[in-house]
Every structure is written in structure tokens, then in C-alpha cells.
Motif scaffolding. Structure first.
Motif, PDB file in Angstrom:
ATOM      1  N   SER A 296      -5.435  -0.451  -3.027  1.00 28.11           N
ATOM      2  CA  SER A 296      -4.116  -1.080  -3.205  1.00 28.11           C
ATOM      3  C   SER A 296      -4.257  -2.433  -3.902  1.00 28.11           C
ATOM      4  O   SER A 296      -3.419  -2.809  -4.718  1.00 28.11           O
TER       5      SER A 296
ATOM      6  N   LYS B 114       0.828  -1.205   0.000  1.00 26.50           N
ATOM      7  CA  LYS B 114       0.000   0.000   0.000  1.00 26.50           C
ATOM      8  C   LYS B 114       0.858   1.249   0.000  1.00 26.50           C
ATOM      9  O   LYS B 114       1.988   1.215   0.491  1.00 26.50           O
TER      10      LYS B 114
ATOM     11  N   LEU C 112      -7.298  -0.402   1.428  1.00 26.58           N
ATOM     12  CA  LEU C 112      -6.948  -1.777   1.046  1.00 26.58           C
ATOM     13  C   LEU C 112      -7.480  -2.073  -0.357  1.00 26.58           C
ATOM     14  O   LEU C 112      -6.780  -2.617  -1.199  1.00 26.58           O
TER      15      LEU C 112
ATOM     16  N   TRP D 225       2.651  -5.489   2.845  1.00 25.59           N
ATOM     17  CA  TRP D 225       1.424  -6.189   2.452  1.00 25.59           C
ATOM     18  C   TRP D 225       0.639  -6.748   3.627  1.00 25.59           C
ATOM     19  O   TRP D 225      -0.572  -6.928   3.542  1.00 25.59           O
TER      20      TRP D 225
ATOM     21  N   GLU E 280      -3.695   5.151   1.011  1.00 28.77           N
ATOM     22  CA  GLU E 280      -4.427   4.272   0.086  1.00 28.77           C
ATOM     23  C   GLU E 280      -5.268   3.276   0.896  1.00 28.77           C
ATOM     24  O   GLU E 280      -4.806   2.757   1.918  1.00 28.77           O
TER      25      GLU E 280
END
Ligand SMILES: CC(C)=CCC[C@@H](C)[C@H]1CC[C@H]2C3=C(CC[C@]12C)[C@@]1(C)CC[C@H](O)C[C@@H]1CC3
Length: 371
Positions: free
Chosen positions: A105, A96, A102, A291, A100
Motif C-alpha cells: 500500500s 490500503k 502495508l 491509513w 494488501e
């Protein structure tokens, strides 16, 4: 329970297990979904899944790889509703950038793969292990291609078809039931093939990559995000071994392979490799947040119901809520174990990431030679 007492995840089982779920498009909440399950079949499915990991004749790597279809299919019969509840329609991770969401992303991560596979309008594209079709729907929106989603789990295919109708994408997508180790497609029939965090369910990576090679047209691109153990993984280290086994158990995987095995498998399948890199270590602009951050939230996350569900506090809440639902007879017995398996997944994924022994985004891009 012995091998022959395992409940096979057949189409009939899926139909009976989710009978009151798939027919009801409004059943979006987890409680409604759990209430709609066939109680007996859900309990037996949980038992079947857990047999692969308990002290029983099925609890060894060989049985798990031999029976990868039963293992993975049973896992997704149990986990899919939880995934949609806590994660959304695209079952994968993404790095990400600051600010941003989830979902944003996840889309960006998908766009990177679609661009790597050079997908363009009007192309015929194959999504291997398509889940409930989140990435396929985004591929259609982003590229204008036609996407065939291959999946061996009947329930996920049913969900994918429901979503395709909702998004008016029926003419742009087809969801096909099948085993990715023996794909039900002609040779040279797709312009591009991709897989997002799905081929890790294969018993042998070369097997699934060879199938992707076979169905791809000469000159076409293959792009995947693979789940792998990294070079830092040490099989003699007890903690590493435990984390790897917990990731396998928590995520329905028969056996995790290393990045080296994955790359060699892609080469052996015949691809000319253009890119092979672990995006987990990408430090370029726009990739500031790792991540696993969304699974590593210690406090309550007020970012909507899904944000809350993903946080550690949210996971504890869901575990206890499911326990209660089970006690009062709303959720089938055993459902709480599913939530526990998923909590194991979350903890081991974060643990594996922090030790840098695991990645869910080893990117391989290859091309099938013209002749
Ligand atoms: C299994 C493979 C190859 C890919 C799936 C990756 C992720 C989308 C899942 C891995 C662990 C999952 C968990 C959840 C959602 C989907 C995953 C992140 C939950 C947040 C769903 C809600 C539950 O209450 C907790 C789960 C923890 C694990």
C-alpha cells in the motif's frame, strides 16, 4: 536545561552518536543499533528533545518554530532506528485495499504521487525531506528518473547512501544535506519536485513551498502529501488541542497547520493548483482500509516482526524490552523515553484520525507556470 544548553544536532554529533551503527551494515536489528549508540550523547539528545515539551523556557510554540531545525533533527536522530524497525524504509502512511500488505500500500501511495507529478524516465527529480530514501528508491524503480533526496538529518542521509549502494542505485540518486527552507540548489533545476509527509516539519509552509517553486523548472509539477489539521479541528476544544500537541510531540513537528493554510501557501508560492484533496476520506475501490489501521491493531499482529512491533501489544512489548535493555546497560539511558514518545505519536495519530481532525495525506498537485 535552558536554550543554550540544548545539544545541537551537528554533523559531528551525528557521527559520534551513531559511530558504531552506520559503519555496520548488518546492524539491522534494533538491539544492535541501540547498543551501537554513544550512550552519553543519546541521553543528552533525549533531554534536548524533551526540553521542547517540558515546562521550560523552550516549551512554547514560538521556540519550537524558531528552533525547528534542532527540534526535528534531534527527533530523527532518536526515532529513525525505531521507524525502520517498526515500519520499513518509507516513513509515511497509505490507505490500503483488502488483502494488501502495508509495504504494497505504501508503494501504491508513492506511485500515485509520482504519477501526479508526471515523473518520467530521465527526469531530474527532487524529493524534499527524503528520510532514509525509501520513496526515492521506489521513484527510481517506478519511473526511471534521477532522484535527489534533500534531508537535514545526517544520520538519515548516511542510511540512505547505504541503501542506495545496496540497491545499486548510486547512479540514479544523490542525497544532499540541507535545510528545505533554504535549499542548496540553483533556480529552475528540477523537472519535478515532490514531498511525502515531510514538509509538515517546516515552521512556515509558504517558506518550503516557495523553495520548491524556485528550484522547479517552469512547466514542472509539484506534488505533496501534507500532514494537516482538517476543518473539523476546533482550537477551543481541549481534546482537539491535546491530540494536536501530542501529534506534534510524538512526531517532531513544531506546529501543525490546517488544510486551508497549506492550500493557500501553495497558491501564494506561485503554483497553479490542479488537485487539492484529502485522500484520508477516499472511499473508492482499493482504499477500503483507513491509513491508521496498522497503528490501531489491538491484538498481537503475527504479520512478521514489523507487524508485531506496530500493534498495541507489540508497542507495550518494545517499551518494556527497551526499559530492560536500558536497565542492564545495553541501551543508553533515555531510549525508553523515545519509545514512549513514539507510543504517544501512535495513539494521538489514531485519535486524531478517528475524530477526523487530522490527515497525513492532504494531496496538493500544482504546476509552475511556463512564464
Ligand atoms: C513524522 C512524520 C511526518 C512521518 C512519519 C509517519 C510514520 C511513518 C510514523 C509516525 C508514528 C511512527 C511510529 C512507528 C513507526 C513510524 C510511524 C508510524 C512505530 C510503529 C515504530 C516502532 C515503535 O516501537 C512504535 C512506533 C509507533 C509510532
Amino acid at each position: 536545561m535552558s536554550k543554550n544548553q540544548l545539544l545541537e544536532p551537528t554533523p559531528e554529533l551525528s557521527k559520534a552518536l551513531h559511530a558504531n551503527v552506520v559503519s555496520d551494515q548488518s546492524a539491522s536489528s534494533l538491539v544492535n543499533r541501540l547498543r551501537g549508540k554513544n550512550k552519553d550523547l543519546q541521553t543528552k539528545s533525549v533531554d534536548t528533545y524533551q526540553q521542547f515539551w517540558k515546562n521550560s523556557e523552550n516549551n512554547n510554540e514560538k521556540s519550537r518554530t524558531n528552533m525547528y531545525k534542532t527540534l526535528t533533527n534531534t527527533y530523527y536522530n532518536l526515532a529513525t532506528d525505531f521507524y525502520e524497525y517498526g515500519w520499513g524504509e518509507s516513513f509515511h502512511f497509505a490507505r490500503k485495499s483488502i488483502g494488501e500488505t502495508l509495504r504494497e500500500s505504501i508503494r501504491r501511495h508513492e506511485h500515485i504521487l509520482f504519477s501526479s507529478a508526471r515523473i518520467a524516465p530521465g527526469m531530474k527529480v527532487l524529493d524534499v525531506g527524503c528520510g532514509v530514501g525509501g520513496p526515492a528508491r521506489e521513484c527510481i524503480r517506478f519511473t526511471g528518473a534521477h532522484v535527489t533526496g534533500l534531508n537535514n538529518n545526517d544520520y538519515q542521509i548516511q542510511r540512505a547512501n547505504i541503501y542506495a549502494a545496496k540497491h545499486k542505485q548510486e547512479n540514479y540518486s544523490t542525497f544532499v544535506k540541507g535545510d528545505f527552507m533554504d535549499m542548496p540548489f540553483e533556480d529552475n533545476s528540477f523537472d519535478a519536485v515532490y514531498a511525502i509527509e515531510a514538509t509538515c516539519h517546516a515552521p512556515v509552509l509558504k517558506g518550503v513551498y516557495s523553495q520548491m517553486y524556485r528550484v522547479l523548472k517552469p512547466g514542472g509539477y509539484f506534488a505533496i502529501y501534507e500532514w494537516c489539521l482538517t476543518d473539523k479541528y476546533d482550537d477551543n476544544n481541549e481534546l482537539h488541542r491535546k491530540l494536536a500537541l501530542d501529534i506534534e510531540h510524538g512526531d517532531g513537528i513544531a506546529k501543525l497547520f490546517s488544510t486551508q493554510v497549506a492550500l493557500q501557501a501553495a497558491k501564494d508560492a506561485g503554483f497553479e493548483i490542479e488537485v487539492a484533496t484529502d485522500l484520508a476520506h477516499e472511499t473508492t475501490i482499493g482504499n477500503e482500509i483507513p491509513w491508521y489501521a496498522d497503528l490501531d491493531v489491538g491484538m498481537i499482529n503475527f504479520n512478521g516482526l514489523q507487524g508485531f512491533a506496530r500493534s498495541q501489544v507489540g508497542r507495550i512489548f518494545t517499551t518494556n524490552a527497551v526499559k530492560l535493555l536500558e536497565k542492564v546497560g545495553i541501551a543508553p539511558a533515555g531510549t525508553y523515553q523515545v519509545q514512549e514518545v513514539l507510543a504517544t505519536a501512535a495513539d494521538s495519530l489514531v485519535g486524531g484520525a478517528k475524530k477526523e481532525i487530522f490527515t497525513p495525506m492532504y494531496l496538493i498537485v500544482g504546476r509552475k507556470p511556463m512564464n
